[in-house]
Design a protein around this motif. Structure first.
Motif, PDB file in Angstrom:
ATOM      1  N   UNK A  67     -10.030  33.725  32.924  1.00 37.20           N
ATOM      2  CA  UNK A  67      -9.858  34.328  31.599  1.00 37.20           C
ATOM      3  C   UNK A  67      -9.084  35.630  31.787  1.00 37.20           C
ATOM      4  N   UNK A  68      -7.808  35.629  31.408  1.00 36.03           N
ATOM      5  CA  UNK A  68      -6.930  36.785  31.595  1.00 36.03           C
ATOM      6  C   UNK A  68      -6.975  37.670  30.358  1.00 36.03           C
ATOM      7  N   UNK A  69      -7.514  38.868  30.510  1.00 33.52           N
ATOM      8  CA  UNK A  69      -7.620  39.807  29.400  1.00 33.52           C
ATOM      9  C   UNK A  69      -6.437  40.763  29.459  1.00 33.52           C
ATOM     10  N   UNK A  70      -5.332  40.361  28.868  1.00 32.60           N
ATOM     11  CA  UNK A  70      -4.143  41.196  28.888  1.00 32.60           C
ATOM     12  C   UNK A  70      -4.255  42.394  27.972  1.00 32.60           C
ATOM     13  N   UNK A 100      -9.244  41.533  33.986  1.00 31.67           N
ATOM     14  CA  UNK A 100      -8.706  42.487  33.010  1.00 31.67           C
ATOM     15  C   UNK A 100      -7.365  43.076  33.441  1.00 31.67           C
ATOM     16  N   UNK A 101      -6.282  42.607  32.825  1.00 33.14           N
ATOM     17  CA  UNK A 101      -4.950  43.120  33.162  1.00 33.14           C
ATOM     18  C   UNK A 101      -4.591  44.352  32.343  1.00 33.14           C
ATOM     19  N   UNK A 125      -5.708  32.930  28.161  1.00 32.99           N
ATOM     20  CA  UNK A 125      -4.969  34.180  28.345  1.00 32.99           C
ATOM     21  C   UNK A 125      -4.625  34.894  27.045  1.00 32.99           C
ATOM     22  N   UNK A 126      -4.875  36.217  27.050  1.00 29.16           N
ATOM     23  CA  UNK A 126      -4.352  37.161  26.072  1.00 29.16           C
ATOM     24  C   UNK A 126      -3.217  37.854  26.806  1.00 29.16           C
ATOM     25  N   UNK A 127      -1.990  37.427  26.560  1.00 30.68           N
ATOM     26  CA  UNK A 127      -0.873  37.784  27.439  1.00 30.68           C
ATOM     27  C   UNK A 127      -0.427  39.240  27.285  1.00 30.68           C
ATOM     28  N   UNK A 128       0.360  39.695  28.273  1.00 32.00           N
ATOM     29  CA  UNK A 128       0.872  41.067  28.310  1.00 32.00           C
ATOM     30  C   UNK A 128       2.337  41.145  27.887  1.00 32.00           C
TER      31      UNK A 128
END
Length: 349
Positions: A67-70, A100-101, A125-128
């Motif tokens: 789970x990518x927290x952008x 957490x990105x 993903x919540x992308x950056x």
């Protein structure tokens, strides 16, 4: 230390082979329902837990999702996503590993590389804002589901709020309160992000429907750096001179539609520093429906996004793609409907 219960232990109790027990626990069609029930009862009594590592060697899956927290962790939006996704993942026998990105594209890309080396089954993903890592995942056939926002130039799975509808509906409510000079306030970092673009498009569509000229659609940038932790009034005033001048001059907007609730909290600070009352001098509305909006003074009118549902649905689609319930070649794009909550921050003109 208690010895781990193995398939052999269950097999001895029920009088079956180890293979038969394994098939029963997987509810294989070759095993009768009575046998499956009996095996599961004994497994529960003995405290058996599956050896996921061994299973991954057999079926090629780790049963772990990344789970990518952008986005930033300064409010409870990502927390609600997690609360929606984790129970579903556990229910389906998966573990979510959280990364957490926080808006750092290089860190996001690093996470993706490392997790691929760890053989995770897929990504939420919540992308950056950078599409390249996801284009590479798609090229490599790795399942991923974007949530909250997507890339308009990348055909992929996503689950988002219907932000156009939310932007339209909140603006319509402000118009019905008599406001005609309504400005859309956005965070410069999010200016080209799909969720903000769609909220702004909905805002403009509502103005047009009410017969207002194209020039009535007005946007104001507000500089909000969540990493600096600077929320004192003087700092915010200094960083937002254009906003300050707009709200101090003649013909200032009578209502502000702010792109998200956290940004709205900083807008509150500046407005009050300028001596403007909410909603007496200016009505303020936000978006997302996070907890912060409820404790502002006055409580913030907002478009409530179904955040936990977004997390759960994104996790569901990802697992279905991993397990083949949904074909990888089929693109799933879901928009969940928001609701408008009018509170004390908005009032008739």
């Amino acid at each position: 230390m208690k010895k781990r219960v193995k398939l052999d232990d269950i097999a001895k109790v029920v009088g079956l082979s180890k293979m038969a027990v394994s098939l029963a626990l997987r509810e294989d069609v070759s095993v009768s329902k009575d046998t499956i029930q009996r095996v599961k009862e004994v497994a529960d009594q003995l405290g058996y837990t599956p050896n996921r590592f061994a299973q991954s060697l057999v079926n090629g899956r780790s049963r772990t999702l990344a789970l990518l927290l952008g986005g930033s962790l300064h409010d409870d939006y990502q927390n609600q996503i997690i609360r929606g996704a984790i129970p579903y993942a556990i229910e389906k026998g998966y573990t979510l590993s959280i990364a957490p990105a926080e808006c750092d594209p290089s860190l996001e890309a690093s996470y993706i590389r490392k997790y691929q080396n760890l053989m995770v089954d897929g990504f939420m993903a919540f992308h950056c804002r950078t599409a390249e890592p996801y284009k590479q995942l798609k090229k490599n056939g790795v399942p991923f589901v974007l949530y909250t926002k997507y890339f308009e130039d990348l055909e992929c799975d996503y689950v988002v709020c219907n932000d156009f509808a939310g932007g339209y509906e909140m603006t319509r409510r402000l118009l019905e309160l008599g406001h005609r000079n309504i400005a859309f306030v956005y965070d410069e970092y999010l200016k080209q992000s799909s969720e903000v673009l769609n909220r702004r498009r909905g805002y403009a569509a509502a103005l047009e429907e009410f017969g207002l000229p194209a020039g009535a659609a007005s946007a104001i940038s507000f500089d909000f750096d969540f990493k600096s932790n600077q929320t004192d009034p003087e700092h915010l005033l200094a960083k937002n001179s254009a906003f300050r001048e707009r709200m101090s001059g003649a013909g200032r907007p009578t209502a502000l539609f702010v792109c998200n609730d956290v940004l709205a909290s900083s807008v509150y600070i500046v407005l009050k520093k300028l001596g403007l009352s909410i909603p007496g001098d200016v009505s303020v509305a936000g978006y997302e429906g996070v907890y912060l909006g409820q404790i502002l003074d006055p409580p913030l009118s907002t478009v409530r996004s179904p955040i936990q549902d977004i997390g759960r649905k994104a996790c569901q689609i990802l697992i279905d793609k991993v397990e083949g319930t949904l074909p990888k070649s089929e693109t799933i794009q879901v928009k969940l409907e928001p609701t408008v909550e009018l509170r004390g921050s908005t009032a008739p003109l």
